[in-house]
Scaffold this motif. Structure first.
Motif, PDB file in Angstrom:
ATOM      1  N   GLY A 148       0.312  -0.986  -0.041  1.00 51.29           N
ATOM      2  CA  GLY A 148       0.187   0.127  -0.006  1.00 51.29           C
ATOM      3  C   GLY A 148       0.695   1.173   0.161  1.00 51.29           C
ATOM      4  N   GLU A 149       0.470   2.381   0.192  1.00 48.57           N
ATOM      5  CA  GLU A 149       0.847   3.957   0.153  1.00 48.57           C
ATOM      6  C   GLU A 149       1.906   3.814   1.322  1.00 48.57           C
ATOM      7  N   ASP A 150       1.829   3.092   2.553  1.00 45.24           N
ATOM      8  CA  ASP A 150       2.523   3.406   3.855  1.00 45.24           C
ATOM      9  C   ASP A 150       3.583   2.659   3.348  1.00 45.24           C
ATOM     10  N   ASP A 151       3.340   1.748   2.322  1.00 48.85           N
ATOM     11  CA  ASP A 151       4.921   0.512   2.439  1.00 48.85           C
ATOM     12  C   ASP A 151       5.386   1.598   0.838  1.00 48.85           C
ATOM     13  N   THR A 152       5.196   2.666   0.872  1.00 42.91           N
ATOM     14  CA  THR A 152       6.825   2.895  -0.096  1.00 42.91           C
ATOM     15  C   THR A 152       7.689   3.310   0.509  1.00 42.91           C
ATOM     16  N   GLY A 153       8.844   3.404  -0.070  1.00 46.57           N
ATOM     17  CA  GLY A 153      10.304   3.679  -0.204  1.00 46.57           C
ATOM     18  C   GLY A 153      10.951   4.983  -0.869  1.00 46.57           C
ATOM     19  N   PHE A 154      12.204   5.104  -0.161  1.00 43.08           N
ATOM     20  CA  PHE A 154      12.165   5.621  -1.252  1.00 43.08           C
ATOM     21  C   PHE A 154      12.950   5.124  -2.102  1.00 43.08           C
ATOM     22  N   LYS A 155      13.850   4.025  -2.411  1.00 41.34           N
ATOM     23  CA  LYS A 155      13.781   3.202  -3.640  1.00 41.34           C
ATOM     24  C   LYS A 155      12.603   3.661  -4.330  1.00 41.34           C
ATOM     25  N   ASP A 189       0.252  -1.882  -4.719  1.00 38.40           N
ATOM     26  CA  ASP A 189      -1.020  -1.983  -5.389  1.00 38.40           C
ATOM     27  C   ASP A 189      -1.476  -0.877  -6.621  1.00 38.40           C
ATOM     28  N   ARG A 190      -3.100  -1.247  -7.104  1.00 33.33           N
ATOM     29  CA  ARG A 190      -3.429  -0.142  -8.084  1.00 33.33           C
ATOM     30  C   ARG A 190      -3.858   0.949  -8.259  1.00 33.33           C
ATOM     31  N   VAL A 191      -4.578   1.293  -6.319  1.00 36.64           N
ATOM     32  CA  VAL A 191      -4.295   2.107  -6.125  1.00 36.64           C
ATOM     33  C   VAL A 191      -3.204   2.877  -5.762  1.00 36.64           C
ATOM     34  N   ALA A 192      -2.481   2.624  -4.587  1.00 39.02           N
ATOM     35  CA  ALA A 192      -1.246   3.008  -4.489  1.00 39.02           C
ATOM     36  C   ALA A 192      -0.705   3.572  -5.467  1.00 39.02           C
ATOM     37  N   ALA A 193      -0.512   3.285  -6.601  1.00 35.94           N
ATOM     38  CA  ALA A 193       0.860   3.209  -7.812  1.00 35.94           C
ATOM     39  C   ALA A 193      -0.176   4.531  -7.855  1.00 35.94           C
ATOM     40  N   THR A 194      -1.013   4.071  -8.461  1.00 32.59           N
ATOM     41  CA  THR A 194      -1.701   5.717  -9.492  1.00 32.59           C
ATOM     42  C   THR A 194      -2.038   6.317  -8.085  1.00 32.59           C
ATOM     43  N   ARG A 195      -2.390   6.828  -6.850  1.00 26.83           N
ATOM     44  CA  ARG A 195      -1.532   8.374  -5.876  1.00 26.83           C
ATOM     45  C   ARG A 195      -0.605   8.565  -5.730  1.00 26.83           C
ATOM     46  N   LEU A 196       0.858   7.171  -5.977  1.00 22.48           N
ATOM     47  CA  LEU A 196       2.287   8.275  -6.225  1.00 22.48           C
ATOM     48  C   LEU A 196       2.667   8.894  -7.083  1.00 22.48           C
ATOM     49  N   SER A 197       2.122   8.326  -8.271  1.00 22.10           N
ATOM     50  CA  SER A 197       1.416   8.438  -9.903  1.00 22.10           C
ATOM     51  C   SER A 197       1.855  10.361 -10.129  1.00 22.10           C
ATOM     52  N   PHE A 198       0.343  10.475  -9.080  1.00 22.03           N
ATOM     53  CA  PHE A 198      -0.147  11.869  -9.223  1.00 22.03           C
ATOM     54  C   PHE A 198       0.300  12.906  -8.726  1.00 22.03           C
ATOM     55  N   ALA A 239     -12.955  15.868 -12.333  1.00 23.52           N
ATOM     56  CA  ALA A 239     -13.455  14.731 -12.987  1.00 23.52           C
ATOM     57  C   ALA A 239     -12.861  13.127 -13.280  1.00 23.52           C
ATOM     58  N   SER A 240     -11.956  13.908 -13.877  1.00 26.89           N
ATOM     59  CA  SER A 240     -11.057  12.455 -14.664  1.00 26.89           C
ATOM     60  C   SER A 240      -9.929  11.585 -13.239  1.00 26.89           C
ATOM     61  N   ILE A 241      -9.578  12.469 -12.330  1.00 31.37           N
ATOM     62  CA  ILE A 241      -9.025  12.387 -11.386  1.00 31.37           C
ATOM     63  C   ILE A 241      -9.843  11.158 -10.571  1.00 31.37           C
ATOM     64  N   ALA A 242     -11.092  11.640 -10.383  1.00 32.79           N
ATOM     65  CA  ALA A 242     -11.845  11.406  -9.554  1.00 32.79           C
ATOM     66  C   ALA A 242     -12.271   9.571 -10.411  1.00 32.79           C
ATOM     67  N   TRP A 243     -12.621   9.591 -11.149  1.00 41.15           N
ATOM     68  CA  TRP A 243     -13.314   8.756 -11.979  1.00 41.15           C
ATOM     69  C   TRP A 243     -11.893   7.209 -11.897  1.00 41.15           C
ATOM     70  N   LEU A 244     -10.476   7.692 -12.037  1.00 37.64           N
ATOM     71  CA  LEU A 244      -9.688   6.877 -12.417  1.00 37.64           C
ATOM     72  C   LEU A 244      -9.643   5.934 -10.804  1.00 37.64           C
ATOM     73  N   LEU A 245      -9.407   6.618 -10.124  1.00 39.27           N
ATOM     74  CA  LEU A 245      -9.713   6.190  -8.349  1.00 39.27           C
ATOM     75  C   LEU A 245     -10.184   5.352  -8.267  1.00 39.27           C
ATOM     76  N   LYS A 246     -11.836   5.394  -8.601  1.00 32.68           N
ATOM     77  CA  LYS A 246     -12.507   4.596  -8.690  1.00 32.68           C
ATOM     78  C   LYS A 246     -12.659   3.587  -9.369  1.00 32.68           C
ATOM     79  N   PHE A 247     -11.547   3.783 -10.834  1.00 31.24           N
ATOM     80  CA  PHE A 247     -11.423   2.392 -11.820  1.00 31.24           C
ATOM     81  C   PHE A 247     -10.829   1.736 -11.480  1.00 31.24           C
ATOM     82  N   VAL A 248      -9.585   2.095 -11.096  1.00 32.89           N
ATOM     83  CA  VAL A 248      -8.159   1.399 -10.372  1.00 32.89           C
ATOM     84  C   VAL A 248      -8.366   0.470  -9.164  1.00 32.89           C
ATOM     85  N   ALA A 249      -9.373   0.873  -8.214  1.00 35.20           N
ATOM     86  CA  ALA A 249      -9.913  -0.161  -7.494  1.00 35.20           C
ATOM     87  C   ALA A 249     -10.408  -1.285  -7.826  1.00 35.20           C
TER      88      ALA A 249
END
Length: 278
Positions: A148-155, A189-198, A239-249
């Motif tokens: 998840g998002e909390d598991d991300t590190g410097f690498k 996971d896909r949601v964490a990957a998407t949020r990190l990209s943002f 609108a696109s951001i809101a849709w994408l986060l729901k979709f990748v979940a």
């Protein structure tokens, strides 16, 4: 006479807003749209215009993730003031975003003539759309989606941040696609990957827009088209951001892979038959 009309600016703003954060290449879609509208894709003012209207999409991210950004920036500020606060993940994450942005800035400045010249070709866009699709499909299949998002590190932040260079050099590869694919390979996971990209896109795209502003205005794009394009991209991107986060979940990235391949092959066909010029 402005190099881009207000009507064209609105169309490009819609395209930018829809595609900036979807892993389908906003740059590629903008260049395709510009080609269809008869706008020269390698014109300095046009390149500058597309970078500036990205700021509208970034503003949408800032508004959408306002609470998260305030939390991270606040943690960063507390960490700077108090050493004991520097263990906090949000403090570290703020620095990771800074460090992960440095490579794309250096490459962007060094390769600017190539990016605005030979690499701006629609042939490059078409090939990158197809190649990036393969990379995304492999990443989605390889990834175990267990972090998840909390598991991300410097690498993680550095590798994902550096992957943005692929989209910078090869328009069509997609910044979102490159960053999400890299994050998936790292088992996010896909949601964490998407949020990190943002989050990693905020400084890079904002900096690019501000840097190109002088070229966009000074080389022939009027203020009105810039304002219209940026405003439209903001509304549509939100609108696109809101849709994408729901979709990748709930879904894989296969739909984006299929779409990218189809668009890439269509573009190759249009270029090959002369219906569209590179």
């Amino acid at each position: 006479m402005s190099a881009i009309s207000i009507g064209q600016a609105a169309i490009l703003g819609i395209v930018e807003g829809v595609t900036e954060f979807l892993p389908v290449s906003s740059t590629g879609h903008l260049k395709i749209t510009e080609g269809l509208l008869g706008i020269p894709v390698d014109d300095t003012s046009v390149v500058g215009f597309t970078a500036v209207i990205q700021v509208g999409a970034i503003a949408a991210v800032l508004v959408y993730f306002f609470k998260d950004i305030v939390r991270i920036v606040s943690a960063w500020g507390r960490g700077l003031a108090h050493r004991e606060q520097r263990y906090h993940h949000d403090y570290k994450f703020a620095w990771w975003v800074v460090y992960a942005t440095i490579p794309i800035v250096l490459v962007g400045l060094a390769a600017k003539p190539l990016i605005e010249g030979p690499l701006a070709s629609l042939w490059v866009v078409a090939a990158s759309l197809v190649a990036g699709s393969g990379a995304m499909w492999v990443a989605d299949q390889m990834g175990r989606h267990k972090r998840g998002e909390d598991d991300t590190g410097f690498k993680d932040a550095m590798l994902v941040g550096c992957s943005q260079i692929l989209a910078l050099l090869f328009p069509g590869f997609s910044r979102s696609g490159a960053t999400m694919s890299t994050a998936l390979i790292l088992d996010l996971d896909r949601v964490a990957a998407t949020r990190l990209s943002f989050f990693l896109g905020i400084p890079a795209l904002t900096g690019a827009g501000l840097y190109e502003l002088k070229d966009a205005v000074g080389a022939g794009v009027g203020t009105a088209p810039l304002v219209v394009g940026t405003a439209v991209s903001f509304v549509v991107a939100y609108a696109s951001i809101a849709w994408l986060l729901k979709f990748v979940a709930k879904h894989s990235f296969n739909a984006f892979v299929i779409y990218r391949v189809a668009i890439g092959l269509l573009l190759l066909g249009l270029l090959g038959t002369g219906a569209l010029t590179a």
